[in-house]
Structure formats: C-alpha cells, structure tokens
Design an enzyme around this catalytic site. Structure first.
Site, mmCIF file in Angstrom:
data_model
loop_
_atom_site.group_PDB
_atom_site.id
_atom_site.type_symbol
_atom_site.label_atom_id
_atom_site.label_comp_id
_atom_site.label_asym_id
_atom_site.label_seq_id
_atom_site.Cartn_x
_atom_site.Cartn_y
_atom_site.Cartn_z
ATOM 1 N N GLU A 73 0.341 7.925 -1.579
ATOM 2 C CA GLU A 73 1.346 7.031 -1.005
ATOM 3 C C GLU A 73 0.674 5.873 -0.275
ATOM 4 O O GLU A 73 1.105 4.721 -0.376
ATOM 5 C CB GLU A 73 2.258 7.803 -0.058
ATOM 6 C CG GLU A 73 3.066 8.892 -0.733
ATOM 7 C CD GLU A 73 3.941 9.646 0.252
ATOM 8 O OE1 GLU A 73 4.310 9.057 1.287
ATOM 9 O OE2 GLU A 73 4.255 10.822 -0.020
ATOM 10 N N GLU A 74 -0.365 6.175 0.488
ATOM 11 C CA GLU A 74 -1.079 5.136 1.235
ATOM 12 C C GLU A 74 -1.646 4.078 0.288
ATOM 13 O O GLU A 74 -1.562 2.871 0.556
ATOM 14 C CB GLU A 74 -2.199 5.759 2.059
ATOM 15 C CG GLU A 74 -3.045 4.741 2.812
ATOM 16 C CD GLU A 74 -4.187 5.375 3.584
ATOM 17 O OE1 GLU A 74 -5.160 4.657 3.879
ATOM 18 O OE2 GLU A 74 -4.109 6.585 3.891
ATOM 19 N N ARG A 75 -2.225 4.520 -0.823
ATOM 20 C CA ARG A 75 -2.833 3.580 -1.755
ATOM 21 C C ARG A 75 -1.781 2.722 -2.445
ATOM 22 O O ARG A 75 -1.979 1.519 -2.643
ATOM 23 C CB ARG A 75 -3.672 4.354 -2.768
ATOM 24 C CG ARG A 75 -4.925 4.914 -2.144
ATOM 25 C CD ARG A 75 -5.600 5.979 -2.984
ATOM 26 N NE ARG A 75 -6.725 6.543 -2.235
ATOM 27 C CZ ARG A 75 -7.327 7.681 -2.535
ATOM 28 N NH1 ARG A 75 -6.916 8.390 -3.568
ATOM 29 N NH2 ARG A 75 -8.321 8.129 -1.802
#
Length: 458
Positions: A270-272
């Site tokens: 999700e962060e990426r």
C-alpha cells in the site's frame, strides 16, 4: 458536494462506495467515477486555499505546521479515508486512498504529501488492523481527526532497507517495556505526538523477535537529537531520535508480541502504491509548465519548443507518465478487497493447514523477499491475485521516471532551471527520494527477479 459544519463529508461512506461495488476499479481511471471525483474535488479546494499559498514559506523555513494542516485535513476526513468509521474514518476501500494520493500531488512540493502519507497510510495500518480497541481510541482516532501527529520509527543508521537488522530494543519489565536505541530519517519526528515504533522484544529469529509499539513522544528519555538537513523534501521535518531507558506501558503493544516484522511488512504494498500515485500529478505539472515555458522562450529566433528534440522528448515523457498510471490502476484493480485483518487471518490459517507457516518463511533471500512470499500467499489464497510484482514494478518505474522527467525538463529550462525560483528544480530535488524511500530501486528489482525466478539463492 456539500460539507457539514465540521467540514466532514455529508455523503455517507455507503454512497461513496458506488451502490455496493466498494468503489473497486472496473477498468476505468480510478478518479473518473463520480464518487472518487467528488472526493478529489473537495481535497483540491483545501489544497488551493490552505496549503499551496504557504508552500514557498514553509519550504524556506524547513518545516510546515503539521498540527494545523493535519487538523484541517482531519476535519474533512482525508486522514482516514480507508479507516473504520467507528474510529472516525470513512470506511472506504483502497482505491479512494489512491485517488486522494493522486490529488495530493497538486501540492507544489513533495514534502507535505509525504508527511500526509505517513500520517494517513504508513504509521497507522498495523494499529488499524491489529491494535486493541483501547489503543485505537487512544492513538488512531485522534490521528485520523488530526489532533495528533504520528511518525513511524523503523529505519536506523545501520538498518534502512534491511529492516531485520534494527538494533533498538524494548525489554519487558513488569507491565512496561524499557526502550533503548535510536531511529533515523523519521518523517515528522520533530513535531510528532506519538511514534509507531518497531523494536526487538526478544533475542529470537530476526523475523520473529520484533514488535510494534505505540510510543508517546513526550515520555522521559526520548531525545530528538537532530533535525536532518536534506537535499529535498525540505518542508517536511526529518529527525534523528534516541531512546534512553524509555518506559512505555506494555498495553501499548500492537497485536501480538513478536509479530511486528510481519505487521510492518504487510503494508508495504500500500505504501509503495501510495508513493506511485502521489508522483503522477507532479510529473504532469512539470511537463506542462515546461511546455508553457519553452513555447514563450526564444532562442536563435524561434521558441525552444519548436525544436524537434524538445517537443518529441516532452511527448515521450507524457507517454511514459500515462503508462505508469495504467500500471498503477491495473495493480489497484488486482488489489485484495477483503478487510486486511481478515485477509491476514485467512492467510495464516491456510498456510498453517498447508504446513508452510513459521520456519517455511525463513528460507528467504532478504527481508523484502520475505514479505513478497507472505503477501503472495495472502493474495493467492484469499483473492487469487498477487499485487506484489506489479506494485514493485510500479514503484521501480515511478522512481526512475521521476528522475527522468525532472532531469529532462530542467535541461529545457536552461539557467532558470538551476535556480530555486521554478517548480521543476524543487521537484528535481524532492522526487529523487522515490528511488530510495519505501524500498530502493535495487530492492524492487530483487523482488521482480524473485517472481521471474532469476534471483540467485543464498
């Protein structure tokens, strides 16, 4: 779309989900559904009024007022788009977070969107998924509302991409943990009210001896020793922090002791993808501003834009940006839609049934390959889709394309591009981080090679 007096959405989350579809990507652009579009439009109004007019000042000062900005965003609901409604979130799916991330790219710097990403999508996912109700009420709810500023304590001076090598310890003594060590590159660390801290809580295997702890930043023994002077992202403060016999209640443990490494790894996809989404609008803006500048800038009797090498190159770059967007949306379309905790539990149960939970996950090449294995089982068993390869490809491409676009466009600005007076030079500095933070290009390549079965085994 009308907003309530408190600034929150007047439209219920069920309406935003688009008649029960959950707002999942259906082959079109995420932001082109009416629900996603309304969300973006409301956020853009806040950016234009409350953020962009002050960006130059905050860049010069080296810090933006996180409490003030986050409170404004929190009142409008933008810090908890995909968080549960019982804790103040909107309860929407991940595609709405991507729409928000894209619109945050309208902010005329990279540091503030990055700090918002830490607040909304990096320091809180594990707490949301695995934290106790008491812990969520104490830390998650005020973080979503913008009353508290959060930071993430993972990286250390000797452990960046190699998360398993962190040295910070949290030793259990009675009903407390005693924390010693330090964290580096901590976004919002100078202003944060609490930290989602990853620390070693035992001396076991490096993938099984870590825990996540909600650490109030006003406790005795916490020392913010340095505000780091960075190449870019200047409006976002970044701290070096040391811990000296810091006592934190054991009830501040997120989920199970020893599961911190896994909890932290689960949210990397999700962060990426958030990072990829936030870079699209800046790249488009840089290209358009370069077109406008080169059209009016005359050299040797004609505009710079008339040169074939210039307008052809800008066309190539615009094409690359659209290809990156397509890869991002394809990945979002494959993203698991079940609640993350349910996905994790089903994955764990299935892996245990197959006899591959535990030691089977330890025969890995690196920490990040470990999470690709874990996340791939999660997606394959629960949804039938594995986004890890696509997310890694998108992250790799975004970092490299950001460098390519900013470098090429800056060249067309000539001497003006080498000043601090134009946006292209700011993003030239800011977006360089994308190939480093959240997993380096080399880490992404290792993950992709893992899926291609070309990565040598140790």
């Amino acid at each position: 779309m009308a907003l309530r007096g408190a600034g929150r959405w007047a439209l219920r989350a069920s309406a935003l989900r688009g008649g029960g579809s959950g707002g999942r990507w259906d082959g079109g652009r995420v932001a082109d559904t009416p629900q996603h579009g309304a969300l973006r439009a409301a956020l853009r109004k806040i950016i234009d009024k409350e953020i962009n007019p002050f960006v130059d000042k905050w860049e010069e000062e080296g810090q933006f007022p996180a409490h003030k900005v986050f409170k404004t965003l929190g009142q409008a609901g933008f810090l908890g788009v995909d968080k549960p409604t019982e804790y103040g979130g909107m309860g929407l799916d991940f595609s709405y977070s991507i729409a928000v991330a894209e619109e945050l790219g309208s902010i005329r710097c990279g540091g503030i969107p990055m700090a918002i990403g830490v607040q909304a999508g990096m320091a809180t996912p594990a707490l949301t998924r695995f934290g106790s109700d008491e812990l969520k009420k104490q830390f998650l709810t005020p973080t979503i509302s913008g009353d508290l500023v959060a930071c993430l304590g993972i990286s250390e001076a000797g452990a960046g991409s190699d998360v398993a090598s962190i040295k910070t310890t949290a030793v259990r003594k009675g009903d407390e943990y005693v924390v010693n060590g330090g964290k580096m590159w901590t976004t919002s660390g100078c202003q944060a009210d609490w930290m989602c801290l990853l620390a070693n809580t035992s001396e076991g295997h490096p993938h099984q001896n870590k825990s996540l702890i909600c650490l109030p930043m006003n406790l005795p023994g916490i020392h913010i020793t340095k505000k780091i002077d960075k190449l870019g992202m200047r409006s976002s403060d970044t701290a070096q922090i040391f811990f000296e016999d810091v006592r934190v209640p054991s009830k501040n443990l997120i989920g199970e002791e020893g599961m911190g490494f896994t909890y932290q790894m689960l949210q990397f996809q999700e962060e990426r993808l958030w990072g990829v989404a936030t870079v699209l609008t800046p790249l488009e803006t840089i290209i358009q501003e370069t077109i406008d500048y080169t059209r009016q800038r005359k050299v040797f009797g004609q505009s710079v834009l008339q040169n074939q090498v210039v307008h052809f190159r800008l066309a190539e770059l615009a094409t690359e940006v659209e290809l990156l967007r397509s890869l991002l949306y394809r990945t979002i379309g494959e993203f698991p839609c079940l609640p993350p905790q349910m996905c994790f539990l089903q994955c764990k149960e299935q892996c245990q049934a197959e006899g591959i939970w535990g030691d089977g996950f330890q025969t890995v090449v690196s920490d990040y390959v470990y999470v690709t294995v874990l996340f791939s089982f999660l997606a394959l068993y629960v949804e039938g889709n594995d986004v890890t390869k696509f997310a890694s490809m998108a992250k790799l491409k975004a970092g490299r394309l950001a460098r390519e676009v900013t470098d090429s466009c800056l060249q067309f600005w000539g001497g003006m591009g080498f000043t601090s007076e134009v946006l292209v030079s700011r993003f030239y500095r800011d977006l360089r981080l994308l190939s480093i933070g959240g997993g380096t290009d080399e880490t992404m390549l290792s993950i992709i090679c893992k899926y291609m079965e070309t990565l040598p085994r140790k």
